[in-house]
Design an enzyme around this catalytic site. Structure first.
Site, PDB file in Angstrom:
ATOM      1  N   SER A  81     124.288  92.686   8.293  1.00  0.00           N
ATOM      2  CA  SER A  81     124.348  91.267   8.625  1.00  0.00           C
ATOM      3  C   SER A  81     125.173  90.573   7.552  1.00  0.00           C
ATOM      4  CB  SER A  81     122.934  90.672   8.655  1.00  0.00           C
ATOM      5  OG  SER A  81     122.960  89.262   8.643  1.00  0.00           O
ATOM      6  N   TYR A 127     114.514  89.505   4.525  1.00  0.00           N
ATOM      7  CA  TYR A 127     115.535  89.903   5.502  1.00  0.00           C
ATOM      8  C   TYR A 127     116.846  90.269   4.803  1.00  0.00           C
ATOM      9  CZ  TYR A 127     118.674  89.692   9.543  1.00  0.00           C
ATOM     10  OH  TYR A 127     119.607  89.985  10.509  1.00  0.00           O
TER      11      TYR A 127
END
Length: 320
Positions: A195, A208
């Site tokens: 990501s 995350y």
């Protein structure tokens, strides 16, 4: 006797000098070769970026995790449209079956399997079943992930453990399950979704971001291990760094300049991932310019980049 000792010492000194000269000459030659190979590699990379060779996925078997919705579903649909055979894994049986149903509706081949990638034993059992039923898996896309968004002190232990189990450890278990076959056949490709949160640390995304940085390190280390342990290996690795994708995972995004930082559509993200896989790009962000921003951010002072970050004011609010 003294003369013999002096002669021996003189010979040893001469031999040492010869060895030193040889070692220096070897290093000089190695440096020259390194410089030549370095620039050849750069030129080859530039040429490849302008005229990439696309791998034909027609007839290949593609395994994707998280195909019940979002990017995973779009990947399955688009790979099928290119003629690939799909192996669809998802914990949500109903949603996964719907994806397969849509693929079969227009003549594609797809097979749905329910798998909770938190559980290594399920991954291993299903991997063996898939190999028996479908043979060699050409392409694996580790896509499944979760993204709770709130401050670190509000994250529960269960949330954090689940994030690492799904976003990181599942990659490792799936790689261990399928990589031996790829090594034996000297072919195959593994695609991992990291990501843009694997580029930059962001508030409300501490665990995350940790998982996505971990995926980046995992794939880079795996690439080097394969390169050094199997110098002639043809296994390809691709790591994807999507910006915020409109799949529902990112519930409360915020941007000062929405036109610059609008959410990526799942269909566009999937198309970019497939393009990267088919052209064997090792690392790519979606949109692509984020990769260049990340590289630039690493060479300027941290406090200077923080000023830019504060000015742009792009990120996520807590979902609580």
């Amino acid at each position: 006797m003294v003369e013999q000792t002096n002669t021996a010492s003189s010979n040893d000194s001469s031999n040492n000098n010869n060895v030193d000269i040889y070692n220096i000459a070897t290093v000089v030659v190695d440096i020259v070769l390194l410089i030549v190979k370095f620039w050849i590699a750069i030129v080859q990379s530039i040429i490849k970026s302008f005229a990439p060779h696309k791998i034909d996925v027609k007839g290949q078997t593609v395994l994707i995790t998280g195909t019940g919705h979002g990017i995973g579903k779009e990947l399955a649909l688009q790979y099928s449209a290119l003629g690939a055979k799909l192996i669809c894994w998802d914990v949500n049986e109903e949603a996964n079956q719907q994806t397969v149903k849509e693929i079969k509706a227009y003549g594609g081949e797809a097979h749905a399997y329910t798998c909770n990638v938190i559980k290594r034993e399920e991954i291993n059992a299903l991997a063996e079943q898939n190999k028996k039923e479908h043979g060699f898996i050409n392409i694996i896309v580790n896509n499944a992930g979760i993204m709770p968004c709130h401050p670190i002190l509000e994250h529960t232990e269960t949330e954090i453990r689940n994030m690492f189990d799904i976003n990181v450890l599942a990659h490792l278990w799936i790689i261990q399950a399928f990589l031996p076959d790829m090594i034996a056949r000297n072919e195959g490709q593994i695609v991992a979704l990291s990501s843009c949160a694997g580029f930059f640390g962001l508030p409300n995304l501490v665990p995350y971001c940790s998982t996505k940085f971990a995926v980046r390190g995992l794939m880079e280390a795996l690439s080097e291990e394969l390169r050094q342990k199997y110098p002639q290996n043809k296994i390809k690795l691709t790591t994807i760094y999507p910006y915020m994708v409109d799949t529902g995972l990112c519930k409360r995004p915020h941007f000062r300049f929405p036109a610059l930082f609008k959410l990526v559509k799942p269909k566009d993200a999937a198309a970019g991932i497939i393009r990267a896989q088919r052209t064997s790009v090792e690392h790519v962000s979606i949109p692509r310019e984020f990769m260049y921003i990340e590289k630039f951010s690493r060479i300027v002072p941290r406090n200077a980049m923080r000023l830019v970050s504060d000015f742009l004011d792009a990120g996520v609010h807590s979902d609580k």
